[in-house]
Scaffold this active site. Structure first.
Site, PDB file in Angstrom:
ATOM      1  N   LYS A 227      27.074  66.482  45.305  1.00 21.91           N
ATOM      2  CA  LYS A 227      27.443  65.922  46.599  1.00 21.91           C
ATOM      3  C   LYS A 227      28.027  66.953  47.559  1.00 21.91           C
ATOM      4  O   LYS A 227      28.001  66.758  48.781  1.00 21.91           O
ATOM      5  CB  LYS A 227      28.435  64.780  46.409  1.00 21.91           C
ATOM      6  CG  LYS A 227      27.858  63.535  45.765  1.00 21.91           C
ATOM      7  CD  LYS A 227      27.006  62.745  46.735  1.00 21.91           C
ATOM      8  CE  LYS A 227      26.659  61.366  46.184  1.00 21.91           C
ATOM      9  NZ  LYS A 227      25.897  60.566  47.158  1.00 21.91           N
TER      10      LYS A 227
ATOM     11  N   SER B 230      23.488  65.899  37.502  1.00 23.58           N
ATOM     12  CA  SER B 230      24.028  65.770  38.853  1.00 23.58           C
ATOM     13  C   SER B 230      25.538  65.907  38.960  1.00 23.58           C
ATOM     14  O   SER B 230      26.053  66.279  40.021  1.00 23.58           O
ATOM     15  CB  SER B 230      23.593  64.431  39.452  1.00 23.58           C
ATOM     16  OG  SER B 230      23.954  63.363  38.586  1.00 23.58           O
TER      17      SER B 230
END
Length: 318
Positions: free
Chosen positions: A51, A301
């Site tokens: 992110k 991720s």
């Protein structure tokens, strides 16, 4: 659609702000998958998740604002808090009661306010929009935003720079910003590459929306892949269409399969990841994904899992 030019510009803009994360082969998963399996270790990123790329790209393009805000399941909020601190502006991160305590603490440690409101990502987003409307904050959405998508797409550039022969990329799927960005970059460079989205069965909003043919509301449920929770927005502008047009396949996993992926990556690969990051390995372990057509990249991720939860999963208690 977000294109290759925007992604390349994002890569240049955020290069001083992020880490270029390693891509390494997994011998164990390769043996199971019938072909080379590579791990893109984005959980080694500065804030522990991908992110940071999108949040940094979006925040770097803001002018003079009272502050920044967003709704987040944790990782995007932490990334935006990190970017806001670097820019010297206030940040209020709106989250639901489902967000794990360790992710809330990490946001507060960066000097941002963690505002807990409602029982879903959509309810948290209502508070973020109020801050924009009434207090002059700038909204940096977690996924459905061109600058955020372009920032996440820099992962696609890195993967194909390091492994030009990649035949497929398996990408955790939630609101679709990660998949949309990576797929846009990868397809522009390699039109024949396969893009595989992976999510959980419990409350996968993008999967339900694609099945319906338009964005729909889905009840947000507790899941080991908590970072994949939340809706995609009934007025979704970008990620729904990009995922629909760029994704070749979608795999939905049960909770036990996600737990098995977390355990495998910890015990066999020495990688501590959260449930969302384990879905690629989980799909291989479950026989739902293989590499017989050529090198497969699994995108890890994020690694921001609660330590107590991780320990319980390793013991087989979850």
């Amino acid at each position: 659609m977000v294109g290759l030019d925007e992604i390349r510009m994002a890569a240049a803009r955020i290069a001083p702000m992020i880490r270029r994360t390693p891509l390494r082969v997994s011998r164990g998963l390769t043996d199971m998958a019938g072909g080379p399996v590579w791990l893109k270790c984005e959980h080694h990123q500065e804030t522990g998740a991908f992110k940071l790329r999108g949040a940094s790209n979006a925040a770097a393009g803001l002018g003079r604002v009272a502050g920044v805000t967003t709704a987040s399941t944790g990782n995007h909020g932490r990334a935006l808090a990190h970017a806001a601190r670097a820019l010297g502006i206030p940040a209020v991160i709106c989250m639901s009661r489902l967000v794990p305590a360790n992710k809330i603490a990490a946001i507060e440690a960066l000097g941002a306010e963690a505002r807990i409101t409602g029982a879903s990502q959509d309810e948290a987003f209502d508070e973020a929009r109020r801050l924009v409307r009434e207090e002059g904050f700038a909204l940096v959405p977690p996924f459905d935003d061109a600058a955020v998508i372009a920032g996440q797409g820099t992962l696609g550039l890195e993967i194909l720079e390091d492994l030009p022969e990649a035949a497929a990329i398996a990408i955790p799927l939630s609101g679709g910003g990660l998949l949309a960005g990576v797929a846009a970059a990868a397809r522009a460079l390699r039109p024949d590459i396969r893009i595989i989205g992976i999510s959980m069965e419990r409350g996968a909003a993008m999967a339900a929306s694609l099945a319906a043919g338009h964005p729909v509301d889905v009840e947000e449920l507790e899941t080991l892949a908590d970072s994949l929770g939340g809706g995609i927005g009934l007025e979704n502008r970008l990620t729904f269409a990009m995922c629909r047009d760029l994704m070749d396949d979608l795999i939905l996993l049960e909770e036990a399969e996600i737990a098995a992926g977390i355990r495998w990556l910890a015990r066999e690969e020495g990688e501590t990841v959260e449930g969302a990051a384990a879905v690629g390995a989980a799909a291989v372990l479950a026989g739902r994904l293989d590499a017989r057509a050529g090198p497969l990249v699994l995108l890890l991720s994020g690694g921001n899992i609660d330590p107590a939860l991780h320990a319980a999963i390793l013991k087989g208690e979850r």
